[in-house]
Design a protein around this motif. Structure first.
Motif, PDB file in Angstrom:
ATOM      1  N   ASP A   1       0.919   2.696  -3.411  1.00 56.98           N
ATOM      2  CA  ASP A   1       2.019   3.254  -4.197  1.00 56.98           C
ATOM      3  C   ASP A   1       3.164   2.272  -4.404  1.00 56.98           C
ATOM      4  O   ASP A   1       3.973   2.450  -5.313  1.00 56.98           O
ATOM      5  CB  ASP A   1       2.553   4.526  -3.526  1.00 56.98           C
ATOM      6  N   GLN A   2       3.251   1.240  -3.581  1.00 55.52           N
ATOM      7  CA  GLN A   2       4.347   0.281  -3.716  1.00 55.52           C
ATOM      8  C   GLN A   2       4.244  -0.539  -5.001  1.00 55.52           C
ATOM      9  O   GLN A   2       5.221  -1.181  -5.406  1.00 55.52           O
ATOM     10  CB  GLN A   2       4.364  -0.665  -2.503  1.00 55.52           C
ATOM     11  N   LEU A   3       3.079  -0.529  -5.659  1.00 53.86           N
ATOM     12  CA  LEU A   3       2.926  -1.285  -6.900  1.00 53.86           C
ATOM     13  C   LEU A   3       3.774  -0.716  -8.031  1.00 53.86           C
ATOM     14  O   LEU A   3       3.932  -1.356  -9.074  1.00 53.86           O
ATOM     15  CB  LEU A   3       1.456  -1.311  -7.317  1.00 53.86           C
TER      16      LEU A   3
ATOM     17  N   ILE B   1       8.519  -1.105 -12.488  1.00 55.77           N
ATOM     18  CA  ILE B   1       9.976  -1.031 -12.626  1.00 55.77           C
ATOM     19  C   ILE B   1      10.555  -2.409 -12.930  1.00 55.77           C
ATOM     20  O   ILE B   1      11.436  -2.561 -13.794  1.00 55.77           O
ATOM     21  CB  ILE B   1      10.586  -0.439 -11.337  1.00 55.77           C
ATOM     22  N   ALA B   2      10.059  -3.437 -12.245  1.00 60.05           N
ATOM     23  CA  ALA B   2      10.545  -4.799 -12.508  1.00 60.05           C
ATOM     24  C   ALA B   2      10.230  -5.213 -13.941  1.00 60.05           C
ATOM     25  O   ALA B   2      11.065  -5.843 -14.614  1.00 60.05           O
ATOM     26  CB  ALA B   2       9.900  -5.772 -11.520  1.00 60.05           C
TER      27      ALA B   2
ATOM     28  N   PHE C   1      -0.195  -5.336 -17.297  1.00 56.62           N
ATOM     29  CA  PHE C   1      -1.173  -5.352 -16.212  1.00 56.62           C
ATOM     30  C   PHE C   1      -1.061  -4.109 -15.339  1.00 56.62           C
ATOM     31  O   PHE C   1      -2.036  -3.359 -15.171  1.00 56.62           O
ATOM     32  CB  PHE C   1      -0.985  -6.603 -15.360  1.00 56.62           C
ATOM     33  N   PHE C   2       0.122  -3.868 -14.801  1.00 55.15           N
ATOM     34  CA  PHE C   2       0.268  -2.736 -13.891  1.00 55.15           C
ATOM     35  C   PHE C   2       0.278  -1.404 -14.647  1.00 55.15           C
ATOM     36  O   PHE C   2      -0.146  -0.376 -14.102  1.00 55.15           O
ATOM     37  CB  PHE C   2       1.526  -2.896 -13.043  1.00 55.15           C
TER      38      PHE C   2
ATOM     39  N   ASP D   1       1.770  10.413 -10.233  1.00 56.58           N
ATOM     40  CA  ASP D   1       0.912  10.653  -9.074  1.00 56.58           C
ATOM     41  C   ASP D   1       1.385   9.883  -7.848  1.00 56.58           C
ATOM     42  O   ASP D   1       1.055  10.243  -6.721  1.00 56.58           O
ATOM     43  CB  ASP D   1      -0.529  10.246  -9.416  1.00 56.58           C
ATOM     44  N   THR D   2       2.182   8.810  -8.074  1.00 53.66           N
ATOM     45  CA  THR D   2       2.725   8.054  -6.941  1.00 53.66           C
ATOM     46  C   THR D   2       3.567   8.951  -6.036  1.00 53.66           C
ATOM     47  O   THR D   2       3.515   8.858  -4.813  1.00 53.66           O
ATOM     48  CB  THR D   2       3.583   6.885  -7.458  1.00 53.66           C
ATOM     49  N   TRP D   3       4.344   9.814  -6.659  1.00 51.43           N
ATOM     50  CA  TRP D   3       5.210  10.701  -5.863  1.00 51.43           C
ATOM     51  C   TRP D   3       4.589  12.087  -5.668  1.00 51.43           C
ATOM     52  O   TRP D   3       4.696  12.668  -4.592  1.00 51.43           O
ATOM     53  CB  TRP D   3       6.566  10.844  -6.558  1.00 51.43           C
ATOM     54  N   ALA D   4       3.963  12.612  -6.705  1.00 48.00           N
ATOM     55  CA  ALA D   4       3.460  13.990  -6.618  1.00 48.00           C
ATOM     56  C   ALA D   4       2.154  14.072  -5.839  1.00 48.00           C
ATOM     57  O   ALA D   4       1.912  15.080  -5.166  1.00 48.00           O
ATOM     58  CB  ALA D   4       3.260  14.551  -8.026  1.00 48.00           C
TER      59      ALA D   4
END
Length: 349
Positions: free
Chosen positions: A254-256, A261-262, A285-286, A336-339
């Motif tokens: 999930d840190q990706l 954001i960057a 890419f991300f 999905d990263t948070w939920a």
């Protein structure tokens, strides 16, 4: 009498298991991967136009690592020979571009094999991502330390993309001439404006492809490594890692999300024109990885046991599709990263 110390190959014996079943999805993906590289309009966005040049050396890396862990020496020799022939036989097209593609394929396969040997993870994505990142760093270093390396690379890439773009523009103009030349066909202003917009998009593709080359090269390389990983686990009983999971189970660290954001910050920040290219590559890419994750979330919900939830998710996604399917899936993946919808729904069920 003390036992003889085990050799490196004996220390980590491979455990032969039954071959994986299910060829049709993998073969369909491989065929699509090969054919799309030569598809008009998509061609300028595909860095390596001979996809087997990426797949075969990666398969050789799997075979050599499998032999090192106790697998078949014959497979290592055969796949290593196939890779050498594929890399060193005369290649089609521009010589400099072909040499660059072969060099990248060899560097990627070498980093992939090394990552398979030293990585603690047995899952595909961490190993393949580390190999791709290492290959990109090494390639950048090689280009920078060579005299006039960046300038020479820029000339080759520009010439190659311009050639591909010119072919697509010629095809587009020929198709447009056939449409406009049909007897009794009178295009209105809206149709002509759409054709003009399409022609402008095709003309701009080489410039766009050049600015996004690092991201597209990394994505194509990851896809080639995934195909090689899946093919190896079907061709051999010696495992180099865990089997590829299905799309519905696709997830990653999930840190990706911070990379997305960057990328957004670099693209949107005023006065950061010099870094917009980096931001665009990060987003492509991300963002693609998160779009795949979003597709995995949708695939997880759309099952016979979760029909109603799947319909609701599908309707929500269709509402978002007005802004593009990829963007919509990316939003679902980032959410999905948070939920963590799949795990939460599983607990509820």
């Amino acid at each position: 009498m003390p036992a003889t110390a085990p050799t490196p190959r004996e220390a980590v014996p491979a455990v032969p298991v039954a071959r994986e079943q299910g060829w049709w999805r993998l073969l369909a993906a491989a065929i699509a991967f090969v054919l799309l590289a030569g598809f008009p309009v998509i061609r300028p966005l595909v860095p390596v136009h001979q996809p087997l040049l990426l797949i075969v050396p990666a398969l050789a890396a799997c075979a050599i690592v499998g032999w090192w862990r106790g697998g078949s020496a014959l497979q290592a020799v055969l796949w290593g020979s196939f890779a050498a022939l594929r890399l060193f036989l005369p290649l089609r097209g521009d010589v400099n571009s072909a040499v660059l593609a072969a060099g990248w394929a060899a560097l990627l396969a070498g980093c992939f094999g090394l990552a398979l040997l030293v990585s603690r993870s047995k899952r595909f994505l961490p190993v393949a991502a580390a190999a791709t990142a290492s290959a990109l760093l090494l390639a950048t270093l090689i280009v920078v330390v060579r005299p006039a390396g960046p300038e020479a690379l820029d000339r080759v890439v520009t010439r190659t993309l311009a050639s591909r773009g010119a072919e697509d523009q010629a095809m587009w103009q020929a198709a447009r001439s056939r449409v406009e030349g049909q007897p009794g066909v009178a295009l209105d202003s809206a149709s002509r404006a759409a054709l003009d917009a399409g022609e402008a998009t095709v003309a701009a593709l080489p410039r766009t492809a050049k600015s996004l080359l690092p991201a597209t090269l990394a994505l194509q390389s990851l896809a080639a490594l995934a195909l090689a990983w899946g093919l190896w686990h079907r061709l051999s009983r010696t495992r180099v890692g865990q089997s590829l999971s299905t799309l519905r189970d696709f997830r990653f660290n999930d840190q990706l999300v911070w990379a997305v954001i960057a990328g957004l910050v670099l693209v949107l920040l005023p006065g950061a024109d010099a870094y917009r290219g980096i931001g665009g590559n990060l987003l492509l890419f991300f963002g693609t990885l998160y779009a795949l994750r979003g597709a995995g979330v949708l695939a997880w919900f759309v099952t016979p046991r979760r029909t109603l939830v799947g319909v609701l998710v599908g309707v929500t996604l269709l509402l978002l599709l007005r802004d593009g399917a990829a963007v919509a899936l990316g939003i679902v993946g980032i959410g999905d990263t948070w939920a963590d919808w799949r795990r939460r729904a599983a607990r509820t069920a």
